[in-house]
Scaffold this motif. Structure first.
Motif, mmCIF file in Angstrom:
data_model
loop_
_atom_site.group_PDB
_atom_site.id
_atom_site.type_symbol
_atom_site.label_atom_id
_atom_site.label_comp_id
_atom_site.label_asym_id
_atom_site.label_seq_id
_atom_site.Cartn_x
_atom_site.Cartn_y
_atom_site.Cartn_z
ATOM 1 N N UNK A 1 4.387 68.066 170.844
ATOM 2 C CA UNK A 1 5.488 68.712 170.505
ATOM 3 C C UNK A 1 6.172 68.201 169.246
ATOM 4 N N UNK A 2 6.000 66.641 169.043
ATOM 5 C CA UNK A 2 6.477 66.157 167.860
ATOM 6 C C UNK A 2 6.017 66.867 166.579
ATOM 7 N N UNK A 3 4.610 67.288 166.531
ATOM 8 C CA UNK A 3 4.183 67.889 165.463
ATOM 9 C C UNK A 3 4.952 69.160 164.830
ATOM 10 N N UNK A 4 5.045 69.968 166.160
ATOM 11 C CA UNK A 4 5.972 71.436 165.578
ATOM 12 C C UNK A 4 7.437 71.030 165.267
ATOM 13 N N UNK B 1 0.657 59.451 164.919
ATOM 14 C CA UNK B 1 1.800 58.971 164.540
ATOM 15 C C UNK B 1 1.899 58.667 163.118
ATOM 16 N N UNK B 2 0.894 59.022 162.265
ATOM 17 C CA UNK B 2 0.863 58.742 160.921
ATOM 18 C C UNK B 2 0.840 59.660 160.013
ATOM 19 N N UNK B 3 1.362 61.032 160.517
ATOM 20 C CA UNK B 3 1.470 62.092 159.762
ATOM 21 C C UNK B 3 0.329 62.986 159.202
ATOM 22 N N UNK B 4 -0.770 62.496 160.070
ATOM 23 C CA UNK B 4 -1.948 63.302 159.665
ATOM 24 C C UNK B 4 -2.060 64.656 160.251
ATOM 25 N N UNK B 5 -1.672 64.908 161.604
ATOM 26 C CA UNK B 5 -1.887 66.259 162.126
ATOM 27 C C UNK B 5 -0.639 67.148 161.370
ATOM 28 N N UNK B 6 0.560 66.633 161.444
ATOM 29 C CA UNK B 6 1.377 67.717 160.593
ATOM 30 C C UNK B 6 0.988 68.040 159.231
ATOM 31 N N UNK C 1 2.030 82.486 162.487
ATOM 32 C CA UNK C 1 1.191 81.160 162.982
ATOM 33 C C UNK C 1 1.751 81.031 164.214
ATOM 34 N N UNK C 2 0.981 80.628 165.334
ATOM 35 C CA UNK C 2 1.679 80.398 166.631
ATOM 36 C C UNK C 2 1.080 79.122 167.318
ATOM 37 N N UNK C 3 1.659 78.256 167.656
ATOM 38 C CA UNK C 3 1.182 77.026 168.548
ATOM 39 C C UNK C 3 1.589 77.028 169.860
ATOM 40 N N UNK C 4 0.842 76.792 170.837
ATOM 41 C CA UNK C 4 1.144 76.695 172.174
ATOM 42 C C UNK C 4 0.838 75.371 172.856
ATOM 43 N N UNK C 5 1.672 74.897 173.498
ATOM 44 C CA UNK C 5 1.841 73.313 173.924
ATOM 45 C C UNK C 5 2.255 73.249 175.153
#
Length: 205
Positions: A154-157, A118-123, A142-146
């Motif tokens: 899901x919030x990241x994408x 929740x700190x923006x690290x992963x995005x 680029x593809x991401x499967x969740x």
């Protein structure tokens, strides 16, 4: 060789992506053990009866082999937390299944320490890796499967503006069963200014 040589280091502010190393074993293992309940429900498993998960050493050897074959970019996500110390491992990001030729695409996966979520690290990490793949390697997609139940992922994408391309039924073996995944994608034409620039503009607006 399809693009610039591995290894590569990518960074933005306090977030640093660097190659995973054998000597990271203790720090990586400590982070994963602390996050077993957080990461476990989304972790791919071996559908073969009795199939054991790889050891840390086996995982790193496999990822390094894939990197040498230009089919993966195995990063740890690190964060600068103390100016007097090296950035700490807070997660992992792997660009895998890199396809060259007429497809020029890859799949991206990640996990992060729950205490840093929740700190923006992963995005930021996903944006760094995606920009590198598009601009330096010349990939196109680029593809991401969740899993649809994985709300934090899901919030990241959603934050980054990846397109939802629908459900893939029984796509991956997770936690002992074949599970559905939602597929998200982004192409280079959709972020001509760079994904990191777009993400930073959104988060600071």
């Amino acid at each position: 060789m399809q693009g610039p040589a591995w290894p590569v280091r990518l960074e933005s502010d306090d977030v640093v992506l660097r190659p995973i190393r054998h000597r990271d074993r203790r720090e990586w293992t400590d982070v994963r053990a602390r996050n077993s309940a957080w990461v476990g429900p989304w972790e791919a498993t071996n559908p073969v009866p009795g199939g054991e998960p790889p050891t840390y050493g086996e995982m790193v050897r496999s990822l390094n082999r894939q990197a040498r074959q230009d089919s993966a970019l195995p990063f740890v996500i690190t964060e600068r937390q103390d100016p007097a110390r090296a950035p700490a491992i807070v997660g992992q990001l792997t660009v895998s299944s890199i396809v060259w030729g007429s497809a020029r695409m890859a799949t991206l996966g990640y996990w992060v320490d729950q205490a840093r979520a929740g700190r923006g690290i992963v995005p930021t990490a996903v944006a760094l890796a995606t920009d590198y793949c598009f601009s330096a390697l010349g990939l196109h997609r680029m593809e991401i499967n969740i899993r649809p139940e994985n709300r934090p992922s899901l919030r990241v994408v959603e934050k980054l503006g990846f397109r939802d391309e629908g459900m893939r039924l029984r796509y991956l073996h997770i936690d002992g069963e074949w599970t559905d995944h939602r597929s998200f994608a982004l192409t280079a034409e959709e972020v001509p200014e760079g994904l990191l620039n777009r993400w930073n503009a959104r988060r600071h607006s």
